[in-house]
Design a protein around this motif. Structure first.
Motif, mmCIF file in Angstrom:
data_model
loop_
_atom_site.group_PDB
_atom_site.id
_atom_site.type_symbol
_atom_site.label_atom_id
_atom_site.label_comp_id
_atom_site.label_asym_id
_atom_site.label_seq_id
_atom_site.Cartn_x
_atom_site.Cartn_y
_atom_site.Cartn_z
ATOM 1 N N ALA A 1 -29.417 -14.198 33.661
ATOM 2 C CA ALA A 1 -29.618 -13.390 32.439
ATOM 3 C C ALA A 1 -29.221 -14.198 31.206
ATOM 4 O O ALA A 1 -29.915 -14.185 30.179
ATOM 5 N N LEU A 2 -28.104 -14.915 31.324
ATOM 6 C CA LEU A 2 -27.626 -15.704 30.175
ATOM 7 C C LEU A 2 -28.597 -16.833 29.842
ATOM 8 O O LEU A 2 -28.833 -17.143 28.674
ATOM 9 N N THR A 3 -29.165 -17.439 30.881
ATOM 10 C CA THR A 3 -30.159 -18.488 30.648
ATOM 11 C C THR A 3 -31.357 -17.887 29.913
ATOM 12 O O THR A 3 -31.899 -18.478 28.979
ATOM 13 N N GLY A 4 -31.754 -16.685 30.332
ATOM 14 C CA GLY A 4 -32.864 -15.996 29.674
ATOM 15 C C GLY A 4 -32.594 -15.736 28.205
ATOM 16 O O GLY A 4 -33.489 -15.865 27.359
ATOM 17 N N ILE B 1 -21.787 -21.203 18.086
ATOM 18 C CA ILE B 1 -21.141 -21.296 19.406
ATOM 19 C C ILE B 1 -20.559 -19.938 19.810
ATOM 20 O O ILE B 1 -20.734 -19.466 20.936
ATOM 21 N N VAL B 2 -19.887 -19.283 18.876
ATOM 22 C CA VAL B 2 -19.283 -17.977 19.187
ATOM 23 C C VAL B 2 -20.375 -16.938 19.458
ATOM 24 O O VAL B 2 -20.317 -16.188 20.440
ATOM 25 N N ALA B 3 -21.405 -16.922 18.612
ATOM 26 C CA ALA B 3 -22.481 -15.934 18.792
ATOM 27 C C ALA B 3 -23.174 -16.133 20.140
ATOM 28 O O ALA B 3 -23.466 -15.156 20.845
ATOM 29 N N ALA B 4 -23.419 -17.385 20.502
ATOM 30 C CA ALA B 4 -24.084 -17.656 21.790
ATOM 31 C C ALA B 4 -23.172 -17.268 22.950
ATOM 32 O O ALA B 4 -23.614 -16.635 23.916
ATOM 33 N N SER B 5 -21.888 -17.608 22.845
ATOM 34 C CA SER B 5 -20.950 -17.303 23.934
ATOM 35 C C SER B 5 -20.773 -15.793 24.101
ATOM 36 O O SER B 5 -20.498 -15.318 25.209
ATOM 37 N N ASN B 6 -20.925 -15.046 23.024
ATOM 38 C CA ASN B 6 -20.753 -13.593 23.101
ATOM 39 C C ASN B 6 -21.821 -12.902 23.959
ATOM 40 O O ASN B 6 -21.648 -11.757 24.365
ATOM 41 N N PHE B 7 -22.922 -13.630 24.241
ATOM 42 C CA PHE B 7 -23.893 -13.088 25.195
ATOM 43 C C PHE B 7 -23.208 -12.796 26.531
ATOM 44 O O PHE B 7 -23.606 -11.890 27.257
ATOM 45 N N LYS B 8 -22.189 -13.562 26.866
ATOM 46 C CA LYS B 8 -21.533 -13.398 28.168
ATOM 47 C C LYS B 8 -20.895 -12.016 28.278
ATOM 48 O O LYS B 8 -21.112 -11.289 29.244
ATOM 49 N N GLN B 9 -20.083 -11.679 27.288
ATOM 50 C CA GLN B 9 -19.391 -10.384 27.345
ATOM 51 C C GLN B 9 -20.390 -9.221 27.214
ATOM 52 O O GLN B 9 -20.215 -8.186 27.853
ATOM 53 N N ARG B 10 -21.416 -9.422 26.396
ATOM 54 C CA ARG B 10 -22.384 -8.317 26.211
ATOM 55 C C ARG B 10 -23.264 -8.143 27.453
ATOM 56 O O ARG B 10 -23.651 -7.021 27.792
ATOM 57 N N THR B 11 -23.577 -9.236 28.115
ATOM 58 C CA THR B 11 -24.370 -9.133 29.352
ATOM 59 C C THR B 11 -23.545 -8.436 30.430
ATOM 60 O O THR B 11 -24.042 -7.583 31.165
ATOM 61 N N ARG B 12 -22.266 -8.790 30.484
ATOM 62 C CA ARG B 12 -21.392 -8.132 31.470
ATOM 63 C C ARG B 12 -21.348 -6.623 31.209
ATOM 64 O O ARG B 12 -21.424 -5.813 32.126
ATOM 65 N N MET B 13 -21.223 -6.251 29.954
ATOM 66 C CA MET B 13 -21.123 -4.825 29.640
ATOM 67 C C MET B 13 -22.436 -4.109 29.969
ATOM 68 O O MET B 13 -22.423 -2.977 30.448
ATOM 69 N N SER B 14 -23.579 -4.755 29.745
ATOM 70 C CA SER B 14 -24.873 -4.141 30.119
ATOM 71 C C SER B 14 -24.906 -3.853 31.613
ATOM 72 O O SER B 14 -25.339 -2.782 32.042
ATOM 73 N N MET B 15 -24.440 -4.809 32.397
ATOM 74 C CA MET B 15 -24.449 -4.628 33.850
ATOM 75 C C MET B 15 -23.461 -3.531 34.267
ATOM 76 O O MET B 15 -23.759 -2.731 35.163
ATOM 77 N N LEU B 16 -22.300 -3.486 33.615
ATOM 78 C CA LEU B 16 -21.326 -2.433 33.954
ATOM 79 C C LEU B 16 -21.932 -1.057 33.684
ATOM 80 O O LEU B 16 -21.776 -0.127 34.478
ATOM 81 N N TYR B 17 -22.656 -0.928 32.567
ATOM 82 C CA TYR B 17 -23.275 0.373 32.266
ATOM 83 C C TYR B 17 -24.419 0.687 33.230
ATOM 84 O O TYR B 17 -24.639 1.843 33.579
ATOM 85 N N TYR B 18 -25.139 -0.352 33.659
ATOM 86 C CA TYR B 18 -26.190 -0.094 34.666
ATOM 87 C C TYR B 18 -25.541 0.525 35.907
ATOM 88 O O TYR B 18 -25.970 1.562 36.410
ATOM 89 N N GLN B 19 -24.510 -0.136 36.396
ATOM 90 C CA GLN B 19 -23.872 0.331 37.636
ATOM 91 C C GLN B 19 -23.226 1.705 37.440
ATOM 92 O O GLN B 19 -23.311 2.567 38.316
ATOM 93 N N ALA B 20 -22.606 1.904 36.285
ATOM 94 C CA ALA B 20 -21.948 3.192 36.026
ATOM 95 C C ALA B 20 -22.976 4.319 35.958
ATOM 96 O O ALA B 20 -22.800 5.384 36.560
#
Lengths: 85, 330
Positions: B104-107, B173-192
């Motif tokens: 997802a992050l690569t995408g 760099i910060v904006a790009a790295s923040n994809f990590k935390q936001r992608t994780r949260m998207s997945m957490l909401y999917y599962q929830a």
């Protein structure tokens, strides 16, 4: 030299006013720009980038002290020293 | 300020951890089950102390079979994180699943956008074999200018180079790295949502108040059981709840950049045991002189520290704010 100093002060002040959206009247050459809250940490990073690009100076680790950046006066003196070196 | 309570180093310690845990558990049940009408909770588990305590609290509140632990590694994550997260889930009898987010992050172009900015500072940086991190070198906490971020790159032989990070590259760099935390949260909401569960947010008090989180990333969630606890208190809960020793003894890291980096190096600039006490004194209105005397510091330095805390809280308000809609009432 006096004109140079005044022009430098003016450029820095304009930059601060433009980026901090503060009232120009409130920013004096001796105002403590960080202590008085005109700039936060992102503002400091951007200020250094601006000074390097505008005045052609290179900031070193040892330059990052309060005495060099606390006010427009301090920054102006810092730039003069850097240019003279 | 607590009436008549003199400032001391032990002032932040809980006298009765059992009672604190019971209160949190009771409130979690009331919020998730009764108020939100959800059937349980998902917790993103990183092998860190905060998410571990949150998982333990959730398991106690809802029962292990109503909690799902989710590991969300990507290619820069430490392998220790998964091992510790699995040990944690096993300790509480909670089901744990792994969702790899590198694809997802690569995408999103997370790595490409980040590395493009790094290469503008260090053209020789090769993301395939080099590592990178950003951090603060000097502590600006005791003076009146904010800290500056440095970019560090490490070549395959282990040689480090660093430079002051210019504004545009820092932001990218910060904006790009923040994809990590936001992608994780998207997945957490999917599962929830797929389970009709809530998402447990895992930030502690410092992360919340000093803005050490990604807006709509790890700063999101439906309930934040440790959001008002100091790190020292989180450790007290961890001991009480039986969190595995390997997690309790692990140095808190950002686990965000390819090179290892502690949270202190990246953001806080002070060890937690000191940060907690100073922040307590600051937010409870203790005079700088009283705090300075207990903490073996000078009053001037503590005053500067308190000004810094105030500035940090003020300048990170944006992160904590939900969208403002009070513009016009039709």
């Amino acid at each position: 030299m006096t004109t140079d100093i005044a022009a430098t002060q003016e450029k820095i002040k304009n930059y601060i006013v433009q980026t901090s959206h503060a009232d120009a009247e409130k920013i004096k050459n001796e105002s403590l720009i960080f202590k008085e809250g005109f700039f936060d940490s992102m503002g400091f990073i951007m200020l250094i980038t601006f000074l390097e690009e505008e005045f052609g100076i290179k900031t070193q680790d040892s330059d990052l002290i309060e005495e060099n950046f606390e006010s427009i006066n301090a920054i102006t003196e810092f730039i003069q020293r850097k240019k003279a070196a | 300020m607590p009436a008549g309570k003199a400032f001391s180093k032990d002032i932040i310690l809980f006298d009765n951890v059992n009672k604190v845990v019971d209160n949190i558990v009771e409130q979690l049940r009331a919020d998730v089950l009764q108020r939100f009408k959800r059937h349980g909770a998902v917790v993103g588990i990183s092998g860190g102390i905060d998410s571990s305590v949150c998982l333990a609290l959730a398991a106690k509140a809802f029962g292990p079979d109503k909690v799902l632990g989710i590991m969300l590694p990507e290619k820069d994550s430490s392998p220790d994180s998964e091992m510790l997260a699995r040990e944690l889930a096993a300790r509480y009898g909670v089901k744990a699943i792994k969702e790899e987010i590198t694809g997802a992050l690569t995408g999103f172009g997370c790595y490409e956008r980040r590395d493009e900015a790094v290469k503008r500072v260090f053209p020789e940086y090769d993301p395939k074999t080099w590592k990178m991190k950003i951090g603060i070198r000097q502590s600006g906490l005791f003076n009146n200018i904010p800290p500056i971020f440095y970019l560090t790159v490490i070549d395959p032989a282990g040689n480090e180079k660093d430079k002051i990070l210019p504004a545009n590259e820092y932001l990218q760099i910060v904006a790009a790295s923040n994809f990590k935390q936001r992608t994780r949260m998207s997945m957490l909401y999917y599962q929830a949502e797929a389970l009709h569960y809530c998402v447990v947010g895992t930030p502690n008090k410092h992360e919340q108040e000093q803005g050490f989180f990604v807006k709509y990333g790890d700063g999101a969630g439906d309930v934040m059981p440790i959001g008002n606890l100091y790190k020292t208190q989180v450790y007290q809960l961890a001991e009480f709840l039986g969190v595995p020793k390997g997690i309790i003894e692990r140095t808190p890291t950002t686990d965000t950049y390819s090179a290892e980096q502690t949270q202190e190096e990246f953001f806080y600039q002070l060890p937690f045991n000191l940060m907690d006490r100073f922040w307590y004194g600051f937010e409870n209105g203790y005079p700088a002189s009283e705090v300075a005397s207990v903490m073996n510091e000078t009053t001037d330095r503590v005053e500067a520290l308190f000004r810094n805390f105030e500035r940090k809280r003020k300048t990170t308000e944006y992160l904590r704010m939900p969208p403002i809609r009070d513009y016009y009432y039709g």
